[in-house]
Design an enzyme around this catalytic site. Sequence first.
Site, PDB file in Angstrom:
ATOM      1  N   ASN A   9       0.879  -1.164   0.000  1.00  0.00           N
ATOM      2  CA  ASN A   9       0.000   0.000   0.000  1.00  0.00           C
ATOM      3  C   ASN A   9       0.915   1.212   0.000  1.00  0.00           C
ATOM      4  O   ASN A   9       1.492   1.548   1.029  1.00  0.00           O
ATOM      5  CB  ASN A   9      -0.903  -0.008   1.240  1.00  0.00           C
ATOM      6  N   LYS A  11       0.201   4.265  -0.276  1.00  0.00           N
ATOM      7  CA  LYS A  11      -0.370   5.496   0.294  1.00  0.00           C
ATOM      8  C   LYS A  11      -0.092   6.649  -0.685  1.00  0.00           C
ATOM      9  O   LYS A  11      -0.131   6.437  -1.885  1.00  0.00           O
ATOM     10  CB  LYS A  11       0.181   5.739   1.701  1.00  0.00           C
ATOM     11  N   HIS A  94      -9.147   1.799   5.004  1.00  0.00           N
ATOM     12  CA  HIS A  94      -7.862   1.906   5.710  1.00  0.00           C
ATOM     13  C   HIS A  94      -8.026   2.850   6.907  1.00  0.00           C
ATOM     14  O   HIS A  94      -8.768   3.829   6.844  1.00  0.00           O
ATOM     15  CB  HIS A  94      -6.791   2.434   4.751  1.00  0.00           C
ATOM     16  N   GLU A  96      -6.257   5.164   7.967  1.00  0.00           N
ATOM     17  CA  GLU A  96      -5.996   6.583   7.649  1.00  0.00           C
ATOM     18  C   GLU A  96      -7.223   7.231   7.043  1.00  0.00           C
ATOM     19  O   GLU A  96      -7.497   8.408   7.283  1.00  0.00           O
ATOM     20  CB  GLU A  96      -4.770   6.695   6.722  1.00  0.00           C
ATOM     21  N   GLU A 166      -5.027  -4.482  10.625  1.00  0.00           N
ATOM     22  CA  GLU A 166      -3.986  -3.482  10.820  1.00  0.00           C
ATOM     23  C   GLU A 166      -4.246  -2.735  12.122  1.00  0.00           C
ATOM     24  O   GLU A 166      -5.023  -1.773  12.145  1.00  0.00           O
ATOM     25  CB  GLU A 166      -3.990  -2.474   9.665  1.00  0.00           C
ATOM     26  N   GLY A 172       3.053   2.511  10.650  1.00  0.00           N
ATOM     27  CA  GLY A 172       4.017   3.589  10.457  1.00  0.00           C
ATOM     28  C   GLY A 172       4.758   3.978  11.725  1.00  0.00           C
ATOM     29  O   GLY A 172       5.435   5.003  11.770  1.00  0.00           O
ATOM     30  N   SER A 212       3.841  -1.911  10.172  1.00  0.00           N
ATOM     31  CA  SER A 212       5.296  -2.020  10.359  1.00  0.00           C
ATOM     32  C   SER A 212       5.840  -3.398  10.017  1.00  0.00           C
ATOM     33  O   SER A 212       6.821  -3.843  10.618  1.00  0.00           O
ATOM     34  CB  SER A 212       5.693  -1.616  11.782  1.00  0.00           C
TER      35      SER A 212
HETATM   36  P1  13P Z   1       3.448   0.539   7.491  1.00  0.00           P
HETATM   37  O1  13P Z   1       3.905  -0.778   6.918  1.00  0.00           O
HETATM   38  O2  13P Z   1       4.180   1.714   6.930  1.00  0.00           O
HETATM   39  O3  13P Z   1       3.383   0.506   8.979  1.00  0.00           O
HETATM   40  O4  13P Z   1       1.933   0.735   6.971  1.00  0.00           O
HETATM   41  C1  13P Z   1       1.051  -0.314   7.112  1.00  0.00           C
HETATM   42  C2  13P Z   1      -0.187   0.034   6.404  1.00  0.00           C
HETATM   43  O5  13P Z   1      -0.927   0.929   6.808  1.00  0.00           O
HETATM   44  C3  13P Z   1      -0.512  -0.699   5.182  1.00  0.00           C
HETATM   45  O6  13P Z   1      -1.796  -0.427   4.745  1.00  0.00           O
END
Ligand code: 13P
Length: 249
Positions: A9, A11, A94, A96, A166, A172, A212
Amino acid sequence: MKNKFIAGNWKMNKTVAETRQFIRELIPLVAGVKNRVALCVPYTDLAAAVEETKGTNIAVGAQNVHWAESGAFTGEISVAMLKEIGVEYVVIGHSERRQYFGETDETVLKRTLAALGGGLKPIVCVGETLAERESGKTRDVLARQISEGLKDVSAADIGNVVIAYEPVWAIGTGKTATNDEANEAIGFIRSLLAEKYGKDAADGVYIQYGGSMNEKNAEALLSMSEIDGGLIGGASLVPQKFEAIIKAK
Ligand code: 13P
């Protein structure tokens, strides 16, 4: 044992030129791997990603989709628009988007049904915040997100749904859920699916871990009995790191 499904992903990262370069580097690194691979890229990168991955084992996904067929929804993208250019997957709900863009279980359901209806495979994201975990509400949150977010998904369609667990506190942050925490939560999600769709159907659903995951911890996470793959953020932006995760297990 099913093969793993490793999806990146991206982003809000990478231009079209960067997308083309990344994919050209990744293709030889992952040619012939048995695991399923997808890259979920920004809208502007989708057409280039589909073109670059044609004839390879890398699928392309979007990061959101609207539920309406068309109309006055400024800034939104429909299922048909994604299908026409050859997109196969779409990330939905997601954290976010839930946190910054008002996504709810209700809108997750609408997007998921629209995606399934139009032949796109949704990657539906669920997961608890740190406060929810610390107050012992993880299972309640997951149960609500699954029962509401997938409420009207039929038994015929559930096999086309991918779920990504997640935990918000692990995204992150460099702080991964322990292998046991991730496995336990995913096992719980699978038990919810089994109640509704039966054990065989639940066993067939791919449930990824995200938060992560990187080239160092991927093998241990992917070795856990319930974890069918990963949804990778930061580590999917570097071809060699993403390769290592794809090949970890
Ligand atoms: P990270 O791997 O950067 O922690 O992000 C995970 C994520 O949100 C994947 O959708």
